[in-house]
Design an enzyme around this catalytic site. Sequence first.
Site, PDB file in Angstrom:
ATOM      1  N   HIS A 184      13.924 -37.301 -28.741  1.00 61.48           N
ATOM      2  CA  HIS A 184      12.686 -37.753 -29.387  1.00 61.48           C
ATOM      3  C   HIS A 184      12.263 -36.773 -30.479  1.00 61.48           C
ATOM      4  CE1 HIS A 184      12.468 -40.906 -26.445  1.00 61.48           C
ATOM      5  NE2 HIS A 184      12.646 -39.998 -25.491  1.00 61.48           N
ATOM      6  N   GLU A 234       9.375 -21.321 -18.045  1.00 57.91           N
ATOM      7  CA  GLU A 234       9.190 -19.923 -17.645  1.00 57.91           C
ATOM      8  C   GLU A 234      10.299 -19.043 -18.229  1.00 57.91           C
ATOM      9  OE1 GLU A 234       6.965 -18.141 -16.711  1.00 57.91           O
ATOM     10  OE2 GLU A 234       7.868 -16.387 -15.786  1.00 57.91           O
ATOM     11  N   CYS A 236       0.868  -1.177   0.000  1.00 57.76           N
ATOM     12  CA  CYS A 236       0.000   0.000   0.000  1.00 57.76           C
ATOM     13  C   CYS A 236       0.907   1.230   0.000  1.00 57.76           C
ATOM     14  CB  CYS A 236      -0.845   0.050   1.266  1.00 57.76           C
ATOM     15  SG  CYS A 236      -1.818  -1.436   1.539  1.00 57.76           S
ATOM     16  N   ARG A 252       1.142   1.783  -6.037  1.00 57.40           N
ATOM     17  CA  ARG A 252       1.322   0.800  -4.968  1.00 57.40           C
ATOM     18  C   ARG A 252       0.006   0.140  -4.565  1.00 57.40           C
ATOM     19  NH1 ARG A 252       6.196   1.213  -2.294  1.00 57.40           N
ATOM     20  NH2 ARG A 252       5.272   0.144  -0.525  1.00 57.40           N
ATOM     21  N   ASN A 291       1.243   0.158   6.025  1.00 60.82           N
ATOM     22  CA  ASN A 291       1.568  -0.703   4.885  1.00 60.82           C
ATOM     23  C   ASN A 291       2.376  -1.861   5.440  1.00 60.82           C
ATOM     24  OD1 ASN A 291       2.455  -1.785   2.399  1.00 60.82           O
ATOM     25  ND2 ASN A 291       4.274  -0.496   2.469  1.00 60.82           N
ATOM     26  N   GLY A 292       1.982  -3.089   5.099  1.00 57.83           N
ATOM     27  CA  GLY A 292       2.700  -4.260   5.591  1.00 57.83           C
ATOM     28  C   GLY A 292       1.727  -5.318   6.062  1.00 57.83           C
ATOM     29  N   GLU A 300       8.668 -13.265 -24.765  1.00 58.84           N
ATOM     30  CA  GLU A 300       7.677 -12.186 -24.724  1.00 58.84           C
ATOM     31  C   GLU A 300       8.295 -10.792 -24.709  1.00 58.84           C
ATOM     32  OE1 GLU A 300       4.964 -11.867 -21.344  1.00 58.84           O
ATOM     33  OE2 GLU A 300       6.467 -12.713 -20.016  1.00 58.84           O
ATOM     34  N   LYS A 340      -1.248  -6.636 -19.693  1.00 58.22           N
ATOM     35  CA  LYS A 340      -0.996  -7.181 -18.351  1.00 58.22           C
ATOM     36  C   LYS A 340      -2.088  -8.144 -17.943  1.00 58.22           C
ATOM     37  CE  LYS A 340       1.346  -7.629 -14.623  1.00 58.22           C
ATOM     38  NZ  LYS A 340       2.490  -8.559 -14.758  1.00 58.22           N
ATOM     39  N   LYS A 376       9.687 -15.810 -20.702  1.00 58.18           N
ATOM     40  CA  LYS A 376      10.205 -14.456 -20.416  1.00 58.18           C
ATOM     41  C   LYS A 376      10.990 -13.930 -21.620  1.00 58.18           C
ATOM     42  CE  LYS A 376       8.299 -13.475 -17.848  1.00 58.18           C
ATOM     43  NZ  LYS A 376       7.342 -14.259 -17.169  1.00 58.18           N
ATOM     44  N   TRP A 403      -3.877  -1.509  -1.125  1.00 54.14           N
ATOM     45  CA  TRP A 403      -3.846  -2.714  -1.948  1.00 54.14           C
ATOM     46  C   TRP A 403      -4.146  -3.837  -0.974  1.00 54.14           C
ATOM     47  CZ3 TRP A 403      -0.789  -7.167  -2.175  1.00 54.14           C
ATOM     48  CH2 TRP A 403      -0.947  -7.920  -3.343  1.00 54.14           C
TER      49      TRP A 403
HETATM   50  O1  M6R Z   1      -3.013 -12.659 -14.482  1.00 47.88           O
HETATM   51  P1  M6R Z   1      -2.668 -14.064 -14.838  1.00 47.88           P
HETATM   52  O2  M6R Z   1      -1.645 -14.673 -13.937  1.00 47.88           O
HETATM   53  O3  M6R Z   1      -3.872 -14.943 -14.937  1.00 47.88           O
HETATM   54  O4  M6R Z   1      -2.018 -13.971 -16.273  1.00 47.88           O
HETATM   55  C1  M6R Z   1      -1.673 -15.105 -16.998  1.00 47.88           C
HETATM   56  C2  M6R Z   1      -0.829 -14.765 -18.182  1.00 47.88           C
HETATM   57  O5  M6R Z   1      -1.508 -13.915 -19.046  1.00 47.88           O
HETATM   58  C3  M6R Z   1       0.494 -14.101 -17.764  1.00 47.88           C
HETATM   59  O6  M6R Z   1       1.207 -14.903 -16.858  1.00 47.88           O
HETATM   60  C4  M6R Z   1       1.370 -13.822 -18.980  1.00 47.88           C
HETATM   61  O7  M6R Z   1       1.799 -15.030 -19.532  1.00 47.88           O
HETATM   62  C5  M6R Z   1       2.554 -12.930 -18.601  1.00 47.88           C
HETATM   63  N1  M6R Z   1       2.726 -11.925 -19.582  1.00 47.88           N
HETATM   64  C6  M6R Z   1       3.827 -13.687 -18.471  1.00 47.88           C
HETATM   65  O8  M6R Z   1       4.917 -12.881 -18.203  1.00 47.88           O
END
Ligand code: M6R
Length: 609
Positions: A504, A481, A2, A28, A101-102, A488, A604, A485, A75
Amino acid sequence: MCGIFGCLLSNGNASPVIHSSLKKLEYRGYDSVGIATIFDGKIFLKKGQGKIDEVHKNLNLDDLPGNIGIGHTRWATHGAPLQINSHPHFDCTGKIAVVHNGIIENFSELKLELQNLGHIFVSKTDTEVIPHLIEAIMKDKPDFSFENAVQEAIKRLEGSFALAAISSHEPSKLVCARNESPLILGISDNGIYCASDIPAFLPLTNKTVPINNGELVIITAKGYQIKKIRDGSLIERAPEIIEWTSEMAVKQGYPHFMIKEIYEQPEVLRNTLRLQDHYLDLFSTFLDRSTEIFLVACGTSYHACLAASYMFSKLAFLPTYPVYASEFIEQYGKSVNIDSTILAVSQSGETADTIAAVVSAQQRAATILSLTNTIGSTLTRISRVYIGTQAGPEIGVAATKTFTSQISVLAQLALRLAKRRGKISQDEIDTLEGQLAKLPDIVDTTVKTQDAKAKQIAHKYANSKVLFFLGRGISTATAFEGRLKLMEIAYIPSVAFPAGESKHGPISLIENGLPVIFVCQKDDTHKTVISNIMEMKARGAKIIAIIEKDDNEIKEIADDYLEVPQGILGIFSPIPYAIPLQLLAYHMAIELNHDPDMPRNLAKSVTVK
Ligand code: M6R
């Protein structure tokens, strides 16, 4: 996460200053907002649910009287984002107001103790115990000053806090304190400010005084006084000048939100270790009694689920099915039933595919549990029980701190289930809990020691046409993962699969100089991973290994390596091993001149199917 703000001005009303400073802290959190000021010995309050602009439109946050006040933008962690849970919170008499906050870990015990003394609580927050504690101490020790009472109260708090408090008992005093959550003072000709972050007061002053853990500050018309919470001893600290622009200040001096969020992970992981026991117990009760468990998510959250499926199986001997949310209805929609449990994982809590999967399972009477970073999101509203991942708002589109926080919560859940099901000995549980507790420091070391090295490696490989990401066992999830990263934000086509699958099919792509990233945690898979590395090397691949410090066997055969500290248990490895991969992706994006915070074609929160 927060935002808190407080000020004592020489001239003018505090509330418009607090309002505009909270606007700068809105990144925040923005579930609700509130301001309290003191004028003529009385406290004035305005607070409401929603974003600052909405609440201001309804309430006018600028017209509270008085030159002293505190404010908060929330938050939600404990208690839904409702008006009643918004800060400031008060004692029974309405004479003490606190913003915080915390996370107060021992708030349930304190609340019970205070309720037994007759204190009436109105919110579901952990924060509300603070003004009541101060009130109780002032009643007990009438000779105590306001700051003495605050000091005594916060000695009883376990957890993290940055707080600011005012009281109509001593209407010209602002007291603030810090333990783990950030707090900084701003000093201008017209007053003294305290805030969670520098951007809050940057337009008013660039003279700042950082406050350290375990310190309390008393702000009066004469100036500020810093004391140690433990023994009240005085600390001398002169202001420093900060040469930041407003934009730099929001990112706390980092060039991008993504790297700021990578660096926030130690703090976030400390917060995830403060989960309330009863939520973990409730989750494990539901999971233990289901006949089938689906871990449902998209993107990075899916990778957290994949890692969790190894944890549930290895620690609690419980099989679970990680499923891409977008495939869930087609794959399992008809077979889900009253004995099934869906554990949905989503940072935003709004991802359309995840919500659709959950709604369809709910219609077939399955139990819905969820893990999300956004309390009050659709997912929290449609779940039977939810846990908040405590990562704070994540601005960068690429999920970083929310990935490691999801895994930390899922690991705690796996451990709780293991205990409940009697699958591992107390000794093992103690070792695992000990290791979990060390992860924030391990991650801290990893970020700090590997950042520059990741930058060098990124420079060397940034022009690669394609990269491979391989791992065995739980590192399959880490490799997936790492690939996501890089793809994307750096737009480099990348391939990831369990290392054992190479022969395979995918190995036919290997040619001289193609970079292959191996995630090499030290567990039962280590020897076989070395064989897989040799297979790739024999075909001309360049090996970039993510290894434990002093893993000399792999160091000798790798072309480049990034290291995490020694002694990490394989089962928790996705948390530290993800860090070098996040750093590598970030630096590759920078090398290639891409904005890592706003990758093309992505959002996002993906609210369409
Ligand atoms: O908000 P969510 O965790 O449900 O989002 C899922 C994906 O859209 C999200 O993880 C996306 O793959 C990110 N851009 C990965 O960095």
